[in-house]
Design a protein around this motif. Sequence first.
Motif, PDB file in Angstrom:
ATOM      1  N   ARG A 208      -3.454   2.985   2.958  1.00  0.00           N
ATOM      2  CA  ARG A 208      -4.358   1.697   2.449  1.00  0.00           C
ATOM      3  C   ARG A 208      -3.214   0.831   1.495  1.00  0.00           C
ATOM      4  N   SER A 209      -2.179   1.468   0.975  1.00  0.00           N
ATOM      5  CA  SER A 209      -1.061   0.485   0.510  1.00  0.00           C
ATOM      6  C   SER A 209      -0.796  -0.450   1.480  1.00  0.00           C
ATOM      7  N   PHE A 210      -0.457   0.071   2.731  1.00  0.00           N
ATOM      8  CA  PHE A 210       0.007  -0.950   3.800  1.00  0.00           C
ATOM      9  C   PHE A 210      -0.986  -1.935   4.095  1.00  0.00           C
ATOM     10  N   GLU A 211      -2.301  -1.597   4.343  1.00  0.00           N
ATOM     11  CA  GLU A 211      -3.269  -2.512   4.617  1.00  0.00           C
ATOM     12  C   GLU A 211      -3.382  -3.415   3.432  1.00  0.00           C
ATOM     13  N   LEU A 212      -3.513  -3.013   2.163  1.00  0.00           N
ATOM     14  CA  LEU A 212      -3.285  -3.870   1.120  1.00  0.00           C
ATOM     15  C   LEU A 212      -2.391  -4.970   1.139  1.00  0.00           C
ATOM     16  N   LEU A 213      -1.133  -4.599   1.445  1.00  0.00           N
ATOM     17  CA  LEU A 213      -0.110  -5.721   1.578  1.00  0.00           C
ATOM     18  C   LEU A 213      -0.363  -6.531   2.748  1.00  0.00           C
TER      19      LEU A 213
END
Length: 337
Positions: free
Chosen positions: A7-12
């Motif tokens: 989710r952190s990667f997708e947010l970025l």
Amino acid sequence: MTEYLARSFELLEALQRTIALVPAQNLADRLGVNERSVRRLIAGLKEIGIGIESVPGPHGGYQLGPGRRIAPLLPTEAEVVALLAGLSSSAAVSVQGSPVDRELLIQKLSRLLPAKHKATVEDISTYVASYQAAIPSTSAQAVRDLAKYCRLRLGIKITYSVRGQKQSARLVEPHHVIQNDYLWYLIAWNQHDGQWQTLRIDRIDSYAPTTKNFEPRQHPGKDIAQYTANAIATAPYAYRVEAVFMAPALEVAQRFPIDAIYVEPLDDESCVVHTGADTFETVAVYLLSADIPFFIRSPEAMREKMRQTAHRLEEAASITSADHPAPGNSGQHVVGE
């Protein structure tokens, strides 16, 4: 933890897609979480040094700070499908000697992706099959080496075969490697003949770099891919044919594979199709498949072959099932249209 990182990667990636502020609710909808979870993810990214700016208020949101662009970290679902399709494509199958293990690569991909993409990997890899007819294979090492020589502007000495007949060695200046469906071509300048050549890489018997660099030449035509398609269609086949079609050039071109013909407009309502193959029968199939009125401009031998073909087709059409009853097809698998 894995889901948190995903989710952190997708947010970025969501923040990288725009320079505008992205509202927290938009990010929450994309990630399938609430706004509180978004704020927690943002805080975690800031802790590891990712420069994310936040603007409070009803028109606020989040954005990456100046100079904080980073490389994309995760593929989208569409990119996952494209990657899996590419692994089964004719181009991938035709490359011989490549150390790529498709099943192992799919397993690695599945482990790297977030849970929401794993079902896509499973669906495509398990239930989508690729039918491949017998096709020529091309050395993966040759493709890699020839592309390198293009980059280095390094002349090469090659030996080449045409229809099983080996030709004399030639010195060429490699400029581009072009992939067309399952075949790979080298676009090169022949130093001896002083002209461009389109060479099938699977027909290159041997190649060796020289120690001499060359100055890059102006590519033939504006579009190197289109030039290659035209060169393939009008290559010195055993049988070459010119046919005049009673339709605009654009309409005719859309009825054929891009590399099967070269279309020359005559006027707004007609054009000449240049094509070739190893037999006249193959050319006839190409021309008839367009379902557009045409006539053969040259050669005379092709006109005679078309007359013979028409006679055989007329005979075949006159024979009925009553004359030759077909055997039953009980238990056979019928392929629908």
